[in-house]
Motif scaffolding. Structure first.
Motif, mmCIF file in Angstrom:
data_model
loop_
_atom_site.group_PDB
_atom_site.id
_atom_site.type_symbol
_atom_site.label_atom_id
_atom_site.label_comp_id
_atom_site.label_asym_id
_atom_site.label_seq_id
_atom_site.Cartn_x
_atom_site.Cartn_y
_atom_site.Cartn_z
ATOM 1 N N VAL A 263 4.495 2.293 -2.418
ATOM 2 C CA VAL A 263 4.694 0.812 -2.237
ATOM 3 C C VAL A 263 4.294 -0.130 -3.446
ATOM 4 O O VAL A 263 4.306 -1.291 -3.517
ATOM 5 C CB VAL A 263 3.886 0.561 -1.131
ATOM 6 N N VAL A 264 3.813 0.419 -4.758
ATOM 7 C CA VAL A 264 3.232 -0.377 -5.777
ATOM 8 C C VAL A 264 4.649 -1.105 -6.253
ATOM 9 O O VAL A 264 5.564 -0.696 -6.304
ATOM 10 C CB VAL A 264 2.595 0.359 -6.918
ATOM 11 N N GLN A 265 4.148 -2.645 -6.562
ATOM 12 C CA GLN A 265 5.346 -3.493 -7.097
ATOM 13 C C GLN A 265 5.006 -4.149 -8.466
ATOM 14 O O GLN A 265 6.181 -4.406 -8.992
ATOM 15 C CB GLN A 265 5.362 -4.815 -5.809
ATOM 16 N N PRO B 60 10.092 -1.588 -1.510
ATOM 17 C CA PRO B 60 11.230 -0.570 -0.670
ATOM 18 C C PRO B 60 10.894 -0.422 0.766
ATOM 19 O O PRO B 60 11.677 0.204 1.632
ATOM 20 C CB PRO B 60 11.303 0.504 -1.768
ATOM 21 N N VAL B 61 9.332 -0.188 1.091
ATOM 22 C CA VAL B 61 8.919 0.350 2.322
ATOM 23 C C VAL B 61 8.705 -1.050 3.239
ATOM 24 O O VAL B 61 8.111 -1.638 3.061
ATOM 25 C CB VAL B 61 7.690 0.949 2.192
ATOM 26 N N ALA B 62 9.572 -1.006 4.228
ATOM 27 C CA ALA B 62 9.257 -2.094 5.365
ATOM 28 C C ALA B 62 8.107 -1.675 6.144
ATOM 29 O O ALA B 62 7.802 -0.599 6.077
ATOM 30 C CB ALA B 62 10.585 -1.983 6.227
ATOM 31 N N SER B 63 7.575 -2.880 6.497
ATOM 32 C CA SER B 63 6.284 -2.659 7.242
ATOM 33 C C SER B 63 6.393 -1.891 8.567
ATOM 34 O O SER B 63 5.576 -1.507 9.192
ATOM 35 C CB SER B 63 5.628 -4.316 7.507
ATOM 36 N N SER B 64 7.558 -1.858 9.184
ATOM 37 C CA SER B 64 7.763 -1.368 10.184
ATOM 38 C C SER B 64 7.835 0.264 10.220
ATOM 39 O O SER B 64 8.023 0.860 11.422
ATOM 40 C CB SER B 64 9.119 -1.817 11.021
ATOM 41 N N GLU B 65 7.887 0.771 8.808
ATOM 42 C CA GLU B 65 8.233 2.132 8.663
ATOM 43 C C GLU B 65 7.218 2.845 8.149
ATOM 44 O O GLU B 65 6.961 4.100 7.519
ATOM 45 C CB GLU B 65 9.259 2.304 7.623
ATOM 46 N N THR B 66 5.832 2.330 8.018
ATOM 47 C CA THR B 66 4.672 2.918 7.628
ATOM 48 C C THR B 66 4.032 4.399 8.342
ATOM 49 O O THR B 66 3.418 4.814 7.714
ATOM 50 C CB THR B 66 3.233 1.902 7.461
#
Length: 416
Positions: A353-355, A338-344
């Motif tokens: 962020v666990v998948q 769900p979390v884009a790398s640009s939004e950390t």
């Protein structure tokens, strides 16, 4: 105790103790009920206990008259690493001010007329919690510890109708209570439409109602299928109207799913679910941080959020009835990120962020129709790295966020 007395007591305990941690799929729980969690949350076509309605309202038509009361203990490990920042923020930050969380839940089902079944489930949706004693934003002028705490508790009255003894249709209300607090975010007040309502405003609560529809069908003696859809539930945190987009709006997203269960032998069943969670349709969750550079302040209609994306979840599980008393379970689930790398940068506060999660579980059934269940799950550590995720106005740089989880649950059930 009579079933209704037990249900009232368990319900009261759940409302008093809504101490929630991260869930496995963003901030949605991977499953509801100890039996379902033992198979990594599979439940759309595999109802196993009185909490089946949380996954699929139609499932209560296949579990009989029963009461289930459970508690799960979460042990999350979350944090962030910052490098390359021009204002001196670089460092390793641990968000584990609280490290143990309890999630109680309870469900009751009863046949109330020929082919008609009623149920009531009370459960937690997961939630978010971070607490940084070493505030990652202190170099920008923050004081005190930093973090957020989001709690969500659902009360779901449900009705299901069974057709031809093999198909069931269910509908329920999802009455959702949410509670939120934020602290240590003082540097963001200057970027808000309501600077007095960004941080350190204590706890705020909101209640919303949605609907939940489901179908379960036994296509053959071996094959069962299911489908479910739950509407968006509106919520608003007025005390944090300067933090969340659209004046504090914080909706629980719409979600839907499909499931299949196949009985390989009378004792061995394999099952799978697909679920889609529409985080991208909730502005306060989905809006990117880049909206800020476009002149959209925190709290405005298009104000920045956490940049979360719609998430797909696939779950696999198997059950094996060793003998009339013992059932064993195992499962594995995987979700898209769900979390884009640009939004950390903002997701230092919400690193959901666990998948991937693996689970094991078991139930012991007594001769008096009582059952004692257990499960253990491990969500494997996941890190999302964001190069240049910090805006230039905050000194630029890179942020990596990470999360891992262990969870153990215990449950008691009674068939009447």
């Amino acid at each position: 105790m009579r079933p209704n007395t037990t249900l009232r007591a368990a319900a009261a305990a759940t409302l008093v103790l809504p101490s929630l941690a991260f869930a496995t799929n963003g901030y949605f729980s991977n499953g509801y009920g100890i039996a379902s969690q033992g198979v990594a949350g599979v439940g759309i076509a595999l109802p196993q206990d009185a909490l089946a309605a949380a996954a699929n309202p139609a499932g209560i038509a296949f579990v009989g008259n029963r009461l289930d009361a459970d508690v799960s203990l979460f042990f999350p490990d979350r944090g962030a690493d910052v490098t390359g920042n021009g204002f001196g923020v670089d460092g390793h930050y641990r968000g584990n001010n609280r490290s143990i969380f309890a999630l109680p839940e309870v469900g009751y089902t009863q046949q109330v007329a020929p082919n008609v079944y009623a149920g009531l489930a009370l459960y937690a949706n997961g939630g978010l919690d971070t607490g940084y004693a070493d505030n990652p934003f202190k170099a920008f002028g923050a004081s005190g510890s930093a973090g957020v705490d989001l709690e969500q508790v659902f009360l779901s009255p449900t009705i299901a109708y069974k057709l031809a003894d093999r198909h069931a249709f269910g509908v329920g209300l999802n009455i959702a209570w949410q509670r939120f607090t934020a602290s240590g975010l003082q540097p963001f007040t200057a970027l808000s439409t309501a600077p007095d309502n960004v941080t350190n405003q204590g706890a705020d609560t909101t209640v919303g109602v949605g609907v939940h529809f489901g179908y379960t069908g036994q296509i053959t003696q071996q094959l069962t299928v299911g489908a479910t859809w739950a509407s968006k539930i509106h919520g608003r945190f007025d005390r944090y109207k300067g933090l969340f987009a659209d004046g504090g709006s914080f909706d629980i997203p719409e979600n839907f799913g499909f499931g299949v269960a196949y009985r390989v032998t009378p004792a061995w069943t394999v099952a799978a679910d697909f679920q889609r969670i529409l985080y991208g349709n909730v502005a306060s969750i989905a809006n990117p941080l880049a909206n800020l550079s476009g002149g959209n302040l925190l709290g405005s209609a298009n104000g920045p959020g956490f940049g979360w994306r719609n998430t797909n979840v696939v779950k696999f599980g198997t059950t094996w009835q060793v003998n009339p008393h013992l059932t064993l379970r195992a499962g594995y689930s995987h979700s898209s990120q769900p979390v884009a790398s640009s939004e950390t940068f903002l997701n230092i506060l919400a690193p959901g962020v666990v998948q991937d999660q693996a689970t094991l579980g078991a139930t012991w059934q007594t001769a008096s129709h009582s059952s004692f269940s257990f499960f253990y799950g491990h969500a494997f550590r996941k890190t999302v790295s964001g190069d240049n995720a910090i805006p230039a106005s905050f000194g630029g740089g890179n942020v990596s966020v990470h999360l891992a989880e262990d969870v153990v649950g215990f449950g008691f059930g009674k068939q009447f």
